[in-house]
Design an enzyme around this catalytic site. Structure first.
Site, PDB file in Angstrom:
ATOM      1  N   CYS A 250       0.887  -1.211   0.158  1.00  0.00           N
ATOM      2  CA  CYS A 250      -0.003  -0.040   0.052  1.00  0.00           C
ATOM      3  C   CYS A 250       0.842   1.024  -0.089  1.00  0.00           C
ATOM      4  CB  CYS A 250      -0.752  -0.156   1.206  1.00  0.00           C
ATOM      5  SG  CYS A 250      -1.755   1.491   1.394  1.00  0.00           S
ATOM      6  N   SER A 251       0.726   2.267  -1.078  1.00  0.00           N
ATOM      7  CA  SER A 251       1.573   3.372  -1.105  1.00  0.00           C
ATOM      8  C   SER A 251       1.492   4.370   0.277  1.00  0.00           C
ATOM      9  CB  SER A 251       1.283   4.078  -2.479  1.00  0.00           C
ATOM     10  OG  SER A 251      -0.218   4.567  -2.174  1.00  0.00           O
TER      11      SER A 251
END
Length: 115
Positions: free
Chosen positions: A11-12
């Site tokens: 997840c960024s």
């Protein structure tokens, strides 16, 4: 000071939150919650620290949410049980520090834990 991060490295926002924490001099304990899901009790504790209802910690747009037939109006107990069994439903990242917690959306939100 103890800092814990419920982290998903894919997840960024989770990666950005980790970068913010380390840049601010914190060395968080990283819990990859998809591999090591929180228990029902840990979810209750997290929600108490976050001061939010269970639905606010859920990714209601996740395919799994629909597959389980969940609704935004379901009781907290049902939603918490679903998150414990299906950690993909937990919003990420979550940071715990100073007996408080914050969801890193946006990542800068977690910096308020250290004020």
């Amino acid at each position: 000071m103890s800092v814990t991060l419920w982290h998903n490295p894919r997840c960024s926002k989770s990666r950005q939150t980790l970068e913010l924490l380390t840049a601010a001099g914190h060395d968080p304990q990283i819990i990859r919650y998809l591999e090591n899901p929180p228990s029902v009790e840990e979810l209750h504790s997290a929600l108490a620290l976050l001061e939010i209802p269970a639905i606010k910690l859920m990714r209601s747009g996740e395919k799994r949410f629909r597959e389980l037939g969940l609704s935004k109006t379901d009781a907290d107990a049902e939603l918490i049980a679903a998150m414990a069994e299906n950690p993909i439903l937990i919003e990420r990242p979550v940071v715990f520090a100073n007996n408080r917690a914050a969801i890193g959306r946006p990542p800068q939100t977690v910096l308020a834990l250290f004020d």
